[in-house]
Design a protein around this motif. Sequence first.
Motif, PDB file in Angstrom:
ATOM      1  N   ILE A  29     -11.085 -62.691  77.931  1.00  0.00           N
ATOM      2  CA  ILE A  29     -10.896 -63.427  76.677  1.00  0.00           C
ATOM      3  C   ILE A  29     -11.468 -62.614  75.523  1.00  0.00           C
ATOM      4  O   ILE A  29     -12.596 -62.140  75.580  1.00  0.00           O
ATOM      5  CB  ILE A  29     -11.583 -64.805  76.746  1.00  0.00           C
ATOM      6  N   GLU A  30     -10.692 -62.480  74.470  1.00  0.00           N
ATOM      7  CA  GLU A  30     -11.147 -61.709  73.321  1.00  0.00           C
ATOM      8  C   GLU A  30     -12.085 -62.534  72.439  1.00  0.00           C
ATOM      9  O   GLU A  30     -11.914 -63.727  72.264  1.00  0.00           O
ATOM     10  CB  GLU A  30      -9.948 -61.237  72.498  1.00  0.00           C
ATOM     11  N   GLY A  31     -13.096 -61.872  71.900  1.00  0.00           N
ATOM     12  CA  GLY A  31     -14.018 -62.506  70.981  1.00  0.00           C
ATOM     13  C   GLY A  31     -13.640 -62.192  69.551  1.00  0.00           C
ATOM     14  O   GLY A  31     -12.600 -61.602  69.301  1.00  0.00           O
ATOM     15  N   PRO A  32     -14.472 -62.577  68.593  1.00  0.00           N
ATOM     16  CA  PRO A  32     -15.715 -63.304  68.839  1.00  0.00           C
ATOM     17  C   PRO A  32     -15.463 -64.774  69.162  1.00  0.00           C
ATOM     18  O   PRO A  32     -14.496 -65.352  68.689  1.00  0.00           O
ATOM     19  CB  PRO A  32     -16.460 -63.146  67.506  1.00  0.00           C
ATOM     20  N   LEU A  33     -16.339 -65.351  69.974  1.00  0.00           N
ATOM     21  CA  LEU A  33     -16.252 -66.752  70.357  1.00  0.00           C
ATOM     22  C   LEU A  33     -17.266 -67.553  69.553  1.00  0.00           C
ATOM     23  O   LEU A  33     -18.405 -67.126  69.376  1.00  0.00           O
ATOM     24  CB  LEU A  33     -16.517 -66.913  71.849  1.00  0.00           C
ATOM     25  N   GLU A  34     -16.840 -68.733  69.116  1.00  0.00           N
ATOM     26  CA  GLU A  34     -17.693 -69.532  68.233  1.00  0.00           C
ATOM     27  C   GLU A  34     -18.129 -70.863  68.838  1.00  0.00           C
ATOM     28  O   GLU A  34     -19.108 -71.452  68.396  1.00  0.00           O
ATOM     29  CB  GLU A  34     -16.960 -69.785  66.916  1.00  0.00           C
ATOM     30  N   LEU A  35     -17.383 -71.346  69.833  1.00  0.00           N
ATOM     31  CA  LEU A  35     -17.790 -72.579  70.514  1.00  0.00           C
ATOM     32  C   LEU A  35     -17.342 -72.521  71.966  1.00  0.00           C
ATOM     33  O   LEU A  35     -16.171 -72.259  72.244  1.00  0.00           O
ATOM     34  CB  LEU A  35     -17.220 -73.826  69.835  1.00  0.00           C
ATOM     35  N   VAL A  36     -18.291 -72.755  72.867  1.00  0.00           N
ATOM     36  CA  VAL A  36     -18.023 -72.752  74.305  1.00  0.00           C
ATOM     37  C   VAL A  36     -18.538 -74.058  74.899  1.00  0.00           C
ATOM     38  O   VAL A  36     -19.678 -74.450  74.641  1.00  0.00           O
ATOM     39  CB  VAL A  36     -18.710 -71.557  75.004  1.00  0.00           C
ATOM     40  N   LEU A  37     -17.679 -74.733  75.670  1.00  0.00           N
ATOM     41  CA  LEU A  37     -18.088 -75.922  76.408  1.00  0.00           C
ATOM     42  C   LEU A  37     -18.157 -75.583  77.883  1.00  0.00           C
ATOM     43  O   LEU A  37     -17.170 -75.117  78.470  1.00  0.00           O
ATOM     44  CB  LEU A  37     -17.086 -77.066  76.196  1.00  0.00           C
ATOM     45  N   LEU A  38     -19.312 -75.803  78.490  1.00  0.00           N
ATOM     46  CA  LEU A  38     -19.515 -75.563  79.917  1.00  0.00           C
ATOM     47  C   LEU A  38     -19.607 -76.914  80.624  1.00  0.00           C
ATOM     48  O   LEU A  38     -20.610 -77.619  80.518  1.00  0.00           O
ATOM     49  CB  LEU A  38     -20.800 -74.753  80.140  1.00  0.00           C
ATOM     50  N   ASP A  39     -18.528 -77.273  81.322  1.00  0.00           N
ATOM     51  CA  ASP A  39     -18.493 -78.575  81.979  1.00  0.00           C
ATOM     52  C   ASP A  39     -17.804 -78.479  83.340  1.00  0.00           C
ATOM     53  O   ASP A  39     -17.213 -79.436  83.806  1.00  0.00           O
ATOM     54  CB  ASP A  39     -17.766 -79.595  81.082  1.00  0.00           C
ATOM     55  N   GLY A  40     -17.886 -77.286  83.948  1.00  0.00           N
ATOM     56  CA  GLY A  40     -17.335 -77.107  85.283  1.00  0.00           C
ATOM     57  C   GLY A  40     -18.427 -77.258  86.326  1.00  0.00           C
ATOM     58  O   GLY A  40     -19.460 -77.900  86.086  1.00  0.00           O
ATOM     59  N   TRP A  41     -18.238 -76.653  87.502  1.00  0.00           N
ATOM     60  CA  TRP A  41     -19.243 -76.725  88.555  1.00  0.00           C
ATOM     61  C   TRP A  41     -20.557 -76.149  88.039  1.00  0.00           C
ATOM     62  O   TRP A  41     -20.594 -75.058  87.476  1.00  0.00           O
ATOM     63  CB  TRP A  41     -18.772 -75.980  89.800  1.00  0.00           C
ATOM     64  N   LYS A  42     -21.623 -76.893  88.246  1.00  0.00           N
ATOM     65  CA  LYS A  42     -22.886 -76.578  87.576  1.00  0.00           C
ATOM     66  C   LYS A  42     -23.480 -75.232  88.006  1.00  0.00           C
ATOM     67  O   LYS A  42     -24.111 -74.548  87.202  1.00  0.00           O
ATOM     68  CB  LYS A  42     -23.898 -77.702  87.823  1.00  0.00           C
ATOM     69  N   ASP A  43     -23.262 -74.842  89.253  1.00  0.00           N
ATOM     70  CA  ASP A  43     -23.824 -73.569  89.701  1.00  0.00           C
ATOM     71  C   ASP A  43     -23.100 -72.368  89.099  1.00  0.00           C
ATOM     72  O   ASP A  43     -23.581 -71.243  89.176  1.00  0.00           O
ATOM     73  CB  ASP A  43     -23.806 -73.481  91.232  1.00  0.00           C
ATOM     74  N   LEU A  44     -21.953 -72.620  88.459  1.00  0.00           N
ATOM     75  CA  LEU A  44     -21.208 -71.533  87.825  1.00  0.00           C
ATOM     76  C   LEU A  44     -21.438 -71.450  86.317  1.00  0.00           C
ATOM     77  O   LEU A  44     -20.980 -70.501  85.676  1.00  0.00           O
ATOM     78  CB  LEU A  44     -19.707 -71.688  88.099  1.00  0.00           C
ATOM     79  N   CYS A  45     -22.139 -72.424  85.752  1.00  0.00           N
ATOM     80  CA  CYS A  45     -22.315 -72.436  84.298  1.00  0.00           C
ATOM     81  C   CYS A  45     -23.063 -71.198  83.802  1.00  0.00           C
ATOM     82  O   CYS A  45     -22.666 -70.585  82.802  1.00  0.00           O
ATOM     83  CB  CYS A  45     -23.051 -73.700  83.858  1.00  0.00           C
ATOM     84  N   LEU A  46     -24.131 -70.821  84.483  1.00  0.00           N
ATOM     85  CA  LEU A  46     -24.885 -69.648  84.042  1.00  0.00           C
ATOM     86  C   LEU A  46     -24.080 -68.365  84.215  1.00  0.00           C
ATOM     87  O   LEU A  46     -24.023 -67.546  83.282  1.00  0.00           O
ATOM     88  CB  LEU A  46     -26.232 -69.566  84.762  1.00  0.00           C
ATOM     89  N   PRO A  47     -23.444 -68.121  85.361  1.00  0.00           N
ATOM     90  CA  PRO A  47     -22.623 -66.908  85.466  1.00  0.00           C
ATOM     91  C   PRO A  47     -21.520 -66.831  84.415  1.00  0.00           C
ATOM     92  O   PRO A  47     -21.244 -65.756  83.871  1.00  0.00           O
ATOM     93  CB  PRO A  47     -22.036 -67.002  86.881  1.00  0.00           C
ATOM     94  N   VAL A  48     -20.891 -67.967  84.103  1.00  0.00           N
ATOM     95  CA  VAL A  48     -19.840 -67.961  83.084  1.00  0.00           C
ATOM     96  C   VAL A  48     -20.433 -67.650  81.716  1.00  0.00           C
ATOM     97  O   VAL A  48     -19.877 -66.858  80.948  1.00  0.00           O
ATOM     98  CB  VAL A  48     -19.091 -69.311  83.064  1.00  0.00           C
ATOM     99  N   LEU A  49     -21.579 -68.252  81.398  1.00  0.00           N
ATOM    100  CA  LEU A  49     -22.226 -67.954  80.120  1.00  0.00           C
ATOM    101  C   LEU A  49     -22.580 -66.482  80.008  1.00  0.00           C
ATOM    102  O   LEU A  49     -22.305 -65.836  78.990  1.00  0.00           O
ATOM    103  CB  LEU A  49     -23.486 -68.804  79.942  1.00  0.00           C
TER     104      LEU A  49
END
Length: 219
Positions: free
Chosen positions: A143-163
């Motif tokens: 995904i191309e940036g810059p990113l301004e808003l990210v919602l993390l609401d998937g499987w909780k153990d994957l939130c940190l790796p995705v961030l």
Amino acid sequence: MTVTHTLADPRVETAISRMFALAEQDETAQGQLPSGAQESMAPQELADAAAGIYMPISAEGGKLLYNLVRAIRPATVVEFGMSFGISTLHLAAAVRDNGTGRVITTEMSKDKIAAARRTFAETGLDDVITVLEGDARETLADIEGPLELVLLDGWKDLCLPVLRMLEPRLRPGALVVADDVDQGEGLLRSYLGYVRDPANGYQNVTFPIEDGMEMSCRL
């Protein structure tokens, strides 16, 4: 004077109300999952097993997301964990009302993706939503940036790796919102430990909405 907005569009309002009503059966559906499923199953296996579970954001959480997108006016909103698309509709409604931007969302369940795409078309918001199928650690990698808003609401153990994967593309001042931070079993312990450590470059505030939403501003 009547103020109109996309969340009040009868098509959107009806879809959201319908899905929230169906989500009231989540507790029963979750009871049919194997004990310890989230810890023992691979992400795709878990997504398939939970294909009938809505796991929605709260109604107040959805309104908060709408307001944030309206205020920030991001060019790109990234959502990890679409499920049936309740949160996605709130994000997309705000993008529509801003008159600019797009929502890129991810989901692993083919059944949920099919249902969500039908809903997005019914509400007339499908043109501002891009649905990526598969593991977010792969689908969001380019995904191309810059990113301004990210919602993390998937499987909780994957939130940190995705961030961590998205971090290089977060612009200064970008907001990262994680849902269900007060959920039992400490599922977001590692994520919260990371974003709340000042050394990692975030300023945080927890919103006491339902199971809690953590808002982290990239410094």
